[in-house]
Write a protein that holds these residues in place. Structure first.
Motif, short mmCIF file in Angstrom:
data_model
loop_
_atom_site.label_atom_id
_atom_site.label_comp_id
_atom_site.label_asym_id
_atom_site.label_seq_id
_atom_site.Cartn_x
_atom_site.Cartn_y
_atom_site.Cartn_z
N LEU A 105 0.82 -1.22 0.00
CA LEU A 105 0.00 0.00 0.00
C LEU A 105 0.85 1.26 0.00
CD1 LEU A 105 -2.91 -0.79 2.49
CD2 LEU A 105 -2.90 -0.98 -0.01
N PHE A 106 1.84 1.30 0.88
CA PHE A 106 2.72 2.45 0.95
C PHE A 106 3.93 2.10 1.80
CE2 PHE A 106 3.79 6.92 0.75
CZ PHE A 106 3.12 7.35 -0.38
N ASN A 107 5.02 2.78 1.58
CA ASN A 107 6.22 2.55 2.37
C ASN A 107 6.19 3.37 3.66
OD1 ASN A 107 9.00 1.60 2.83
ND2 ASN A 107 9.53 3.75 2.54
N GLU A 108 6.15 2.69 4.79
CA GLU A 108 6.25 3.32 6.12
C GLU A 108 5.27 4.49 6.30
OE1 GLU A 108 10.41 4.19 6.57
OE2 GLU A 108 10.98 2.07 6.48
N PRO A 109 3.96 4.23 6.19
CA PRO A 109 2.98 5.31 6.38
C PRO A 109 3.11 5.91 7.77
CG PRO A 109 1.93 3.16 6.56
CD PRO A 109 3.32 2.90 6.07
N ASN A 110 2.96 7.22 7.83
CA ASN A 110 3.18 7.91 9.11
C ASN A 110 2.26 9.12 9.21
OD1 ASN A 110 4.66 10.46 8.11
ND2 ASN A 110 5.73 8.78 7.10
N TRP A 111 2.21 9.69 10.39
CA TRP A 111 1.37 10.87 10.63
C TRP A 111 2.17 12.16 10.72
CZ3 TRP A 111 -3.58 10.53 9.84
CH2 TRP A 111 -4.22 9.29 9.98
N HIS A 112 3.29 12.13 11.37
CA HIS A 112 4.09 13.32 11.66
C HIS A 112 3.34 14.26 12.62
CE1 HIS A 112 7.46 12.55 9.05
NE2 HIS A 112 6.66 12.29 8.06
N ASN A 113 4.11 14.87 13.48
CA ASN A 113 3.55 15.77 14.48
C ASN A 113 3.57 17.20 13.94
OD1 ASN A 113 2.73 17.08 16.75
ND2 ASN A 113 4.63 16.83 17.88
N ARG A 114 2.57 17.53 13.17
CA ARG A 114 2.46 18.89 12.65
C ARG A 114 0.99 19.25 12.43
NH1 ARG A 114 5.70 16.90 8.04
NH2 ARG A 114 4.35 16.02 6.44
N GLU A 115 0.73 20.52 12.24
CA GLU A 115 -0.64 21.00 12.08
C GLU A 115 -1.33 20.31 10.90
OE1 GLU A 115 -2.59 23.50 13.61
OE2 GLU A 115 -1.17 23.71 15.26
N ASP A 116 -2.57 19.90 11.11
CA ASP A 116 -3.34 19.25 10.05
C ASP A 116 -4.81 19.53 10.34
OD1 ASP A 116 -4.75 17.52 8.37
OD2 ASP A 116 -3.18 16.01 8.42
N ALA A 117 -5.35 20.57 9.70
CA ALA A 117 -6.72 21.01 10.00
C ALA A 117 -7.75 19.92 9.72
CB ALA A 117 -7.04 22.27 9.19
N ALA A 118 -7.57 19.20 8.62
CA ALA A 118 -8.54 18.14 8.28
C ALA A 118 -8.51 17.03 9.32
CB ALA A 118 -8.24 17.58 6.89
N ARG A 119 -7.33 16.67 9.77
CA ARG A 119 -7.21 15.64 10.81
C ARG A 119 -7.80 16.14 12.13
NH1 ARG A 119 -1.26 14.08 12.33
NH2 ARG A 119 -1.44 16.09 13.39
N ASP A 120 -7.57 17.42 12.46
CA ASP A 120 -8.15 17.98 13.69
C ASP A 120 -9.67 17.89 13.66
OD1 ASP A 120 -5.66 18.61 14.68
OD2 ASP A 120 -5.72 20.71 14.08
N ALA A 121 -10.26 18.17 12.51
CA ALA A 121 -11.72 18.11 12.39
C ALA A 121 -12.22 16.68 12.60
CB ALA A 121 -12.15 18.63 11.02
#
Length: 280
Positions: A157-173
């Motif tokens: 599917l993808f190599n090493e999928p991750n989130w990262h600690n940074r602002e993400d308005a869509a994820r916050d919603a």
């Protein structure tokens, strides 16, 4: 034939040779593809023609940002050499939707079939891309349709999928909606989080932030559970969309095993996959 070599000479008007360029191309050949590896997976074994095989693999890297970096003659040489050395699968990154990348995938599928080296296609739709834009699932569907029924290849599917600690308005919603479904009210959330809930934070407008290194933090626990559910949704939806088109297609995902930015526990998020690819 399905592989053609092209030689281009640059010469003066008097016939004096200045330079030569040699490249090639594959012509898609259904018979070649049908004669490729018969790959399957059952009872924890990859199988070739139904026989369990311990398969040694390699990760082949190509420069996808210039045409000569994906030269079919290089691909042919690499898959021929891997086959000669007993390497039976090759994982290759393919992330773009450009015409060059689609032809690159096609060349890899052809080389795989010609030399009996399974093509492990890495890269469908990125986790955050899909969760922010569900329409991007069309990329994974296109891959499934293009290579439907072709044996000797499987999907990462993808190599090493991750989130990262940074602002993400869509994820916050999405996190706020998740909290709303879990707690229902600001009072219930305050009762659970206590002082971890800021005085101005309300359900519906909370920024997720990141987890703390504190086993007693219920806010961190909720962040972790939310991200795991999001990761599971991505894995399940993308895998399901591909298998709906091609049920025989083997699907995995390249999980990184140690970095906390990953937040993709394979035990929890991998139920839809055929097997798990762990990176250590």
């Amino acid at each position: 034939s399905d592989l053609y070599k092209v030689k281009l000479d640059l010469a003066t008007s008097h016939g004096e040779l200045i330079d030569t360029s040699i490249t090639g191309f594959y012509a898609w050949n259904e018979q070649t593809v049908k004669n490729g590896m018969r790959l399957s997976y059952s009872n924890n074994y990859l199988r070739v023609n139904g026989v369990p095989r311990y398969m040694l693999g390699a990760e082949a890297f190509y420069d996808r940002y210039c045409p000569l970096g994906m030269d079919p003659l290089d691909i042919e040489r690499d898959f021929r050499d891997m086959s000669d050395m007993g390497i039976r699968l090759s994982r290759v990154f393919t992330y773009s939707e450009s015409e060059e990348d689609w032809r690159f995938r096609d060349a890899l599928a052809m080389a795989s079939a010609r030399h009996g080296v399974a093509f492990w296609l890495s890269g469908t739709v990125f986790m955050r891309q899909y969760l922010d834009d569900p329409q991007s699932l069309s990329i994974a569907k296109k891959i499934a349709q293009r290579y439907e029924g072709i044996d000797g290849m499987f999907i990462d599917l993808f190599n090493e999928p991750n989130w990262h600690n940074r602002e993400d308005a869509a994820r916050d919603a999405r996190f706020s909606e998740w909290l709303k479904a879990k707690y229902g009210s600001d009072e219930a959330l305050k009762a659970a989080w206590g002082d971890e809930l800021g005085p101005d934070e309300k359900i519906g407008s909370i920024k997720m932030g990141w987890g703390k290194q504190n086993w007693l933090s219920l806010r961190s626990r909720d962040i972790y559970r939310f991200l795991l559910e999001q990761g599971s949704k991505w894995v399940t939806d993308v895998t399901g969309a591909m298998k709906e088109i091609d049920p025989s297609r083997l699907v995995s995902c390249g999980y990184l095993g140690w970095w906390n930015g990953m937040v993709m526990d394979p035990v929890i998020t991998s139920d839809a996959l055929d097997f798990v690819d762990r990176h250590h």
